[in-house]
Scaffold this active site. Sequence first.
Site, short mmCIF file in Angstrom:
data_model
loop_
_atom_site.label_atom_id
_atom_site.label_comp_id
_atom_site.label_asym_id
_atom_site.label_seq_id
_atom_site.Cartn_x
_atom_site.Cartn_y
_atom_site.Cartn_z
N ARG A 27 0.77 -1.15 -0.04
CA ARG A 27 0.15 -0.04 -0.04
C ARG A 27 0.75 1.27 -0.15
O ARG A 27 0.59 2.11 0.64
CB ARG A 27 -0.81 0.04 1.46
CG ARG A 27 -2.24 -0.91 1.18
CD ARG A 27 -3.07 -0.34 0.26
NE ARG A 27 -3.99 -1.63 0.19
CZ ARG A 27 -5.24 -1.52 0.81
NH1 ARG A 27 -5.91 -0.71 1.77
NH2 ARG A 27 -6.05 -2.65 0.64
N ARG A 31 -3.62 6.60 1.19
CA ARG A 31 -3.83 7.71 1.98
C ARG A 31 -3.08 8.27 2.93
O ARG A 31 -3.02 9.58 3.25
CB ARG A 31 -5.34 7.41 2.57
CG ARG A 31 -6.60 7.24 1.72
CD ARG A 31 -7.52 6.61 2.58
NE ARG A 31 -7.15 5.04 2.91
CZ ARG A 31 -7.99 4.19 3.49
NH1 ARG A 31 -9.04 4.31 3.68
NH2 ARG A 31 -7.46 2.98 3.63
N ARG A 40 -6.95 11.70 -5.52
CA ARG A 40 -8.39 11.04 -5.04
C ARG A 40 -9.62 11.93 -5.02
O ARG A 40 -10.65 11.55 -5.86
CB ARG A 40 -8.39 9.97 -3.62
CG ARG A 40 -9.22 9.21 -3.42
CD ARG A 40 -9.24 8.34 -2.40
NE ARG A 40 -10.03 7.32 -2.00
CZ ARG A 40 -11.34 7.65 -1.64
NH1 ARG A 40 -12.02 8.79 -2.03
NH2 ARG A 40 -12.15 6.57 -1.56
N ASP A 77 -6.89 -2.67 -7.68
CA ASP A 77 -7.51 -3.48 -6.45
C ASP A 77 -7.73 -4.94 -6.65
O ASP A 77 -8.06 -5.07 -8.12
CB ASP A 77 -8.54 -2.53 -5.86
CG ASP A 77 -9.08 -3.00 -4.46
OD1 ASP A 77 -8.53 -2.45 -3.29
OD2 ASP A 77 -9.77 -4.06 -4.33
N TYR A 153 -15.02 -12.04 -0.21
CA TYR A 153 -15.79 -10.66 -0.51
C TYR A 153 -16.69 -11.00 -1.48
O TYR A 153 -17.99 -10.17 -1.39
CB TYR A 153 -14.75 -9.53 -1.13
CG TYR A 153 -13.79 -8.98 -0.40
CD1 TYR A 153 -14.30 -8.11 0.69
CD2 TYR A 153 -12.41 -9.44 -0.26
CE1 TYR A 153 -13.12 -7.70 1.32
CE2 TYR A 153 -11.44 -9.14 0.63
CZ TYR A 153 -12.02 -7.94 1.51
OH TYR A 153 -10.88 -7.67 2.47
O1 CP3 Z 1 -0.06 0.53 -3.11
C1 CP3 Z 1 -0.56 -0.76 -3.29
O2 CP3 Z 1 -0.39 -1.46 -2.51
C2 CP3 Z 1 -1.11 -1.06 -4.54
C3 CP3 Z 1 -2.75 -0.73 -4.72
C4 CP3 Z 1 -3.41 -1.85 -3.83
C5 CP3 Z 1 -4.71 -1.31 -3.23
N1 CP3 Z 1 -5.25 -2.35 -2.80
C6 CP3 Z 1 -4.95 0.21 -2.89
C7 CP3 Z 1 -6.26 0.38 -2.26
C8 CP3 Z 1 -3.28 -3.07 -3.54
C9 CP3 Z 1 -2.11 -4.10 -3.83
C10 CP3 Z 1 -4.75 -3.49 -3.01
C11 CP3 Z 1 -4.69 -5.01 -2.53
C12 CP3 Z 1 -5.91 -5.40 -1.71
N2 CP3 Z 1 -7.21 -4.68 -1.80
C13 CP3 Z 1 -6.06 -6.16 -1.10
C14 CP3 Z 1 -4.88 -7.35 -0.41
C15 CP3 Z 1 -3.93 -6.64 0.47
C16 CP3 Z 1 -4.51 -6.37 1.81
O3 CP3 Z 1 -4.49 -5.34 2.13
O4 CP3 Z 1 -4.63 -7.38 2.51
C17 CP3 Z 1 -7.46 -6.12 -0.42
C18 CP3 Z 1 -7.86 -7.01 0.98
C19 CP3 Z 1 -8.08 -5.33 -1.04
C20 CP3 Z 1 -9.45 -5.02 -0.71
C21 CP3 Z 1 -9.75 -3.46 -0.43
N3 CP3 Z 1 -9.41 -2.34 -1.35
C22 CP3 Z 1 -10.23 -3.25 0.63
C23 CP3 Z 1 -10.72 -4.07 2.04
C24 CP3 Z 1 -10.42 -1.84 1.01
C25 CP3 Z 1 -10.93 -1.03 1.98
C26 CP3 Z 1 -10.16 -0.88 2.95
C27 CP3 Z 1 -9.01 0.35 3.05
O5 CP3 Z 1 -7.83 0.32 3.33
O6 CP3 Z 1 -9.87 1.40 2.93
C28 CP3 Z 1 -9.72 -1.39 -0.16
C29 CP3 Z 1 -9.55 0.07 -0.82
C30 CP3 Z 1 -8.22 0.50 -1.28
N4 CP3 Z 1 -7.39 -0.19 -2.13
C31 CP3 Z 1 -7.65 1.61 -0.89
C32 CP3 Z 1 -6.39 1.71 -1.62
C33 CP3 Z 1 -5.34 2.57 -1.95
C34 CP3 Z 1 -8.18 2.73 0.07
C35 CP3 Z 1 -9.11 3.52 -1.18
C36 CP3 Z 1 -9.03 5.12 -0.78
O7 CP3 Z 1 -8.56 5.71 -1.38
O8 CP3 Z 1 -10.18 5.44 0.00
#
Ligand code: CP3
Length: 348
Positions: A27, A31, A40, A77, A153
């Site tokens: 990540r 944010r 964003r 994602d 999910y």
């Molecule tokens: O920088 C990176 O790692 C690349 C981008 C990336 C994101 N999600 C961006 C993201 C990657 C590799 C993921 C993988 C992801 N997405 C996983 C596996 C990794 C882990 O964290 O276990 C999972 C389970 C998801 C599903 C997901 N996406 C959830 C549960 C959420 C909400 C939780 C949260 O952190 O808000 C997301 C949203 C998400 N994916 C964000 C980002 C930057 C936040 C979105 C925002 O800007 O509000």
Amino acid sequence: MIDCSHTPFMRALRGHAARPSPVWIMRQAGRYLPEYRELRAEAGDFLSLCFTPKFAVEATLQPIRRYQFDAAILFSDILVVNWALGQSLRFAQGEGPLLSPVSDAKSFETLNADALETKLEPVYEAVRSLKQELGAQTPLIGFAGAPWTLATYAIAGRGTPDQAPAKSLLKRDPDLFLALLDLLERSVARHLAAQIEAGVDAVKVFDSWASAAPSDAFERICLESFARIRAELAAKYPDTPVIAFPRGVGKDGYAAYDAHSGADCLALDQSVDLVWAAQNLTQTTALQGALDPALLLGDAASLERAMDATREAVGDRPHVLNLGHGVTPDVPPEMVAHLVNYWRGGEK
Ligand code: CP3
């Protein structure tokens, strides 16, 4: 083709140690970075960021510009695959992902993988632009969710703390559950192949909820499923390394992945003792991660001690410095800078 095979990150994935080991963090685009929050806001919502190539490219590059990480990870994602199969998907502020649940035969019938690559074309377009932007010094990591994690999910329609809806479908209707898992497995393999075709240098499979798989089904729904995807990619793309992240599976789980998954690199969560991992997992398998993300919220001295211990634990094995899970939105960006600088020896 832009060749990154000489970079420390790609060499580590192929079993060669580099010192200091290459570093990137899960990540890394997100944010905690003010420039990400701005982007964003400009995009309006998270999915527009993912599906508008110029935004996805910019989000991917932001942490590279700031910290010069040794690898970039595509901004996207894992749930885009569920969306491409026909589930509705939105990210509600403060609630995480919300999908139309697949909980019975009728909702399963609505899923369709025919147009997967067409629907995900903006993702592949972002990969092609990123390869041009990143050049030969910074490899690009593509990724997908593991079938089980995507199924949790898909079935619940949202994130849950214990994955009870997926576990209960597996019990109630194993045939339907396995049909869904199989569809996800084939879709994940195709999505990874398309990213490789578009130019990513390595791929990572996130099984973020592997720890919630029922223990008598873990091999079937996590390990064997990953191993099949890995074998399929190996047949088509023998030079593209694959990272496995079976989060929370403990020593036995990681040892099983080490022996049977075919992964080139094991991404370790923070509950794994790196000394144990370095001594017990295959010497040529790259180890990545294990650093507790909470260290980025503490003081610099504790973070430094943890990095010193990491250096000692990995010895001369192939290794990639990373966290055991994603960097959280409340982390001060200066702490990430400190992690990178201290690791590289620039700031004691
Ligand atoms: O920088 C990176 O790692 C690349 C981008 C990336 C994101 N999600 C961006 C993201 C990657 C590799 C993921 C993988 C992801 N997405 C996983 C596996 C990794 C882990 O964290 O276990 C999972 C389970 C998801 C599903 C997901 N996406 C959830 C549960 C959420 C909400 C939780 C949260 O952190 O808000 C997301 C949203 C998400 N994916 C964000 C980002 C930057 C936040 C979105 C925002 O800007 O509000």
